[in-house]
Design a protein around this motif. Structure first.
Motif, PDB file in Angstrom:
ATOM      1  N   ILE A   1      87.137  20.830  33.020  1.00  0.00           N
ATOM      2  CA  ILE A   1      87.972  22.030  33.132  1.00  0.00           C
ATOM      3  C   ILE A   1      88.050  22.549  34.566  1.00  0.00           C
ATOM      4  O   ILE A   1      88.713  23.544  34.833  1.00  0.00           O
ATOM      5  CB  ILE A   1      87.463  23.161  32.211  1.00  0.00           C
ATOM      6  CG1 ILE A   1      86.130  23.736  32.724  1.00  0.00           C
ATOM      7  CG2 ILE A   1      87.339  22.679  30.774  1.00  0.00           C
ATOM      8  CD1 ILE A   1      85.785  25.080  32.116  1.00  0.00           C
TER       9      ILE A   1
ATOM     10  N   VAL B   1      98.166  25.797  27.660  1.00  0.00           N
ATOM     11  CA  VAL B   1      96.921  25.055  27.437  1.00  0.00           C
ATOM     12  C   VAL B   1      96.775  24.655  25.972  1.00  0.00           C
ATOM     13  O   VAL B   1      96.979  25.470  25.067  1.00  0.00           O
ATOM     14  CB  VAL B   1      95.706  25.884  27.880  1.00  0.00           C
ATOM     15  CG1 VAL B   1      94.399  25.203  27.497  1.00  0.00           C
ATOM     16  CG2 VAL B   1      95.758  26.118  29.394  1.00  0.00           C
TER      17      VAL B   1
ATOM     18  N   LEU C   1      98.816  21.676  29.731  1.00  0.00           N
ATOM     19  CA  LEU C   1      97.484  21.196  30.090  1.00  0.00           C
ATOM     20  C   LEU C   1      96.705  20.926  28.810  1.00  0.00           C
ATOM     21  O   LEU C   1      96.590  21.817  27.961  1.00  0.00           O
ATOM     22  CB  LEU C   1      96.717  22.234  30.909  1.00  0.00           C
ATOM     23  CG  LEU C   1      96.916  22.329  32.414  1.00  0.00           C
ATOM     24  CD1 LEU C   1      96.016  23.433  32.970  1.00  0.00           C
ATOM     25  CD2 LEU C   1      96.598  21.008  33.098  1.00  0.00           C
TER      26      LEU C   1
ATOM     27  N   PHE D   1      92.950  19.878  27.348  1.00  0.00           N
ATOM     28  CA  PHE D   1      91.532  19.704  27.661  1.00  0.00           C
ATOM     29  C   PHE D   1      90.848  18.993  26.500  1.00  0.00           C
ATOM     30  O   PHE D   1      90.921  19.441  25.356  1.00  0.00           O
ATOM     31  CB  PHE D   1      90.868  21.046  27.953  1.00  0.00           C
ATOM     32  CG  PHE D   1      91.346  21.656  29.239  1.00  0.00           C
ATOM     33  CD1 PHE D   1      90.954  21.125  30.454  1.00  0.00           C
ATOM     34  CD2 PHE D   1      92.224  22.728  29.234  1.00  0.00           C
ATOM     35  CE1 PHE D   1      91.416  21.656  31.652  1.00  0.00           C
ATOM     36  CE2 PHE D   1      92.688  23.274  30.423  1.00  0.00           C
ATOM     37  CZ  PHE D   1      92.285  22.737  31.634  1.00  0.00           C
TER      38      PHE D   1
ATOM     39  N   TYR E   1      91.444  23.657  36.202  1.00  0.00           N
ATOM     40  CA  TYR E   1      92.348  24.508  35.405  1.00  0.00           C
ATOM     41  C   TYR E   1      93.147  25.498  36.244  1.00  0.00           C
ATOM     42  O   TYR E   1      94.368  25.607  36.123  1.00  0.00           O
ATOM     43  CB  TYR E   1      91.527  25.244  34.337  1.00  0.00           C
ATOM     44  CG  TYR E   1      92.227  26.417  33.707  1.00  0.00           C
ATOM     45  CD1 TYR E   1      93.408  26.247  32.979  1.00  0.00           C
ATOM     46  CD2 TYR E   1      91.706  27.711  33.822  1.00  0.00           C
ATOM     47  CE1 TYR E   1      94.052  27.330  32.378  1.00  0.00           C
ATOM     48  CE2 TYR E   1      92.343  28.798  33.229  1.00  0.00           C
ATOM     49  CZ  TYR E   1      93.506  28.610  32.516  1.00  0.00           C
ATOM     50  OH  TYR E   1      94.141  29.682  31.935  1.00  0.00           O
TER      51      TYR E   1
ATOM     52  N   SER F   1      84.964  20.941  26.769  1.00  0.00           N
ATOM     53  CA  SER F   1      84.697  22.012  27.727  1.00  0.00           C
ATOM     54  C   SER F   1      83.642  21.695  28.774  1.00  0.00           C
ATOM     55  O   SER F   1      83.214  22.597  29.497  1.00  0.00           O
ATOM     56  CB  SER F   1      84.272  23.280  26.970  1.00  0.00           C
ATOM     57  OG  SER F   1      83.068  23.055  26.254  1.00  0.00           O
TER      58      SER F   1
ATOM     59  N   TYR G   1      87.644  30.172  32.848  1.00  0.00           N
ATOM     60  CA  TYR G   1      87.652  29.342  31.636  1.00  0.00           C
ATOM     61  C   TYR G   1      89.084  29.307  31.097  1.00  0.00           C
ATOM     62  O   TYR G   1      89.773  30.330  31.060  1.00  0.00           O
ATOM     63  CB  TYR G   1      86.709  29.925  30.588  1.00  0.00           C
ATOM     64  CG  TYR G   1      86.468  29.018  29.405  1.00  0.00           C
ATOM     65  CD1 TYR G   1      85.489  28.031  29.454  1.00  0.00           C
ATOM     66  CD2 TYR G   1      87.228  29.132  28.242  1.00  0.00           C
ATOM     67  CE1 TYR G   1      85.270  27.191  28.371  1.00  0.00           C
ATOM     68  CE2 TYR G   1      87.011  28.296  27.154  1.00  0.00           C
ATOM     69  CZ  TYR G   1      86.038  27.322  27.223  1.00  0.00           C
ATOM     70  OH  TYR G   1      85.816  26.479  26.151  1.00  0.00           O
ATOM     71  N   PRO G   2      89.551  28.142  30.655  1.00  0.00           N
ATOM     72  CA  PRO G   2      90.939  28.037  30.204  1.00  0.00           C
ATOM     73  C   PRO G   2      91.280  28.971  29.046  1.00  0.00           C
ATOM     74  O   PRO G   2      90.527  29.088  28.074  1.00  0.00           O
ATOM     75  CB  PRO G   2      91.045  26.564  29.771  1.00  0.00           C
ATOM     76  CG  PRO G   2      90.020  25.862  30.600  1.00  0.00           C
ATOM     77  CD  PRO G   2      88.878  26.821  30.701  1.00  0.00           C
ATOM     78  N   GLN G   3      92.425  29.603  29.179  1.00  0.00           N
ATOM     79  CA  GLN G   3      92.984  30.440  28.119  1.00  0.00           C
ATOM     80  C   GLN G   3      93.868  29.552  27.251  1.00  0.00           C
ATOM     81  O   GLN G   3      94.878  29.017  27.714  1.00  0.00           O
ATOM     82  CB  GLN G   3      93.803  31.577  28.721  1.00  0.00           C
ATOM     83  CG  GLN G   3      94.437  32.507  27.703  1.00  0.00           C
ATOM     84  CD  GLN G   3      93.419  33.333  26.947  1.00  0.00           C
ATOM     85  OE1 GLN G   3      92.457  33.831  27.536  1.00  0.00           O
ATOM     86  NE2 GLN G   3      93.619  33.460  25.642  1.00  0.00           N
TER      87      GLN G   3
END
Length: 277
Positions: A70, A81, A60, A62, A73, A65, A119-121
């Protein structure tokens, strides 16, 4: 939501803000960029990816933000990510503000999702200009793209001729500047460097239509630069009429006028602080 497929690149476009999500396939990997917006749209992308994935590696990417980028996600379990250092370094307060925007959006329209909003890691960080990342036969090159937000990322997918531009170089939006007009201009200037280094034949912005010629890419860059320069001049003159005239004929004036007004306020603050002159 499916819009078109060209070689290894498949484009999905949301009904909301003409927001683009991209799927890129190689023999060893599947790359998904900014899966969005509505639950059924995210599900369409997820189902497509599940159908084609096989045993390949799922990644993934991004571009920045903003919450709309996002929002999908959590639907892609097990994906690795990729994002910028500034994206990863968002504080807990900043992350919570972004997540609250998602919750507010979903509440506003009674939307329910079958995945957790988080929130994306980040697993793979782009922190150097022109940094290359290799995932088997998938080769990416990243360039910092601040201005719209402070954590933007331009990404070239090597071998596919693709430049993933995030919220820059749109044919439907003038520059939306949340971070810095000077940084935005510097990011626009990176297009020439990227095109000189990479055989880009397709540019996909975060919103609007793709560009498949360098002439069109250059036109969008110049148009964005001119908007910023003219807005500075009009704001400095103190003429609201001159400011308003800059978006006469824009595609969606009832909505876009508020972004134009926000740009004006940011540039006035920059000029008061001695920037952007």
């Amino acid at each position: 939501m499916y819009k078109w497929k060209c070689g290894p690149v498949t484009l999905f476009q949301s009904d909301l803000y003409m927001t683009n999500s991209i799927v890129v396939e190689t023999a060893e990997c599947v790359l998904v960029t900014d899966p969005c917006w509505l639950p059924r749209e995210v599900e369409e992308i997820r189902s497509y990816v599940q159908d084609i994935l096989g045993g390949r590696r799922l990644l993934l990417l991004f571009t920045h933000s903003d919450f709309d980028h996002i929002i999908g996600y959590g639907a892609f379990k097990g994906a690795e990510v990729i994002a910028s250092r500034a994206f990863m370094d968002k504080s807990e307060v900043e992350r919570e503000e972004i997540l609250e925007q998602i919750r507010t959006f979903d509440d506003s329209y009674y939307l329910q999702r079958d995945y957790e909003i988080t929130y994306p890691q980040v697993d793979h960080v782009v922190e150097q200009e022109g940094q290359s990342l290799s995932f088997g036969d998938l080769q990416l090159t990243g360039y910092a793209a601040p201005g719209h937000t402070n954590d933007g990322l331009f990404t070239v997918v090597e071998g596919a001729g693709l430049l993933i531009a995030g919220d820059y170089l749109s044919d439907v939006e003038f520059p939306y500047i949340y971070d810095s007009s000077l940084s935005y201009e510097a990011t626009l200037g990176k297009l020439d460097l990227i095109l000189s280094r990479h055989p880009v034949t397709l540019l996909v912005p975060g919103h609007g239509e793709a560009a498949d010629s360098r002439l069109e890419m250059e036109r969008r860059k110049q148009e964005s630069r001119e908007y910023i320069h003219k807005l500075r001049t009009a704001a400095a003159s103190g003429s609201q009429k001159a400011v308003d005239a800059l978006i006469a004929g824009c595609a969606f004036p009832r909505n876009m006028s508020k972004f134009h007004k926000s740009n004006q306020e940011l540039i006035v603050k920059e000029m008061a602080a001695g920037a952007g002159s």
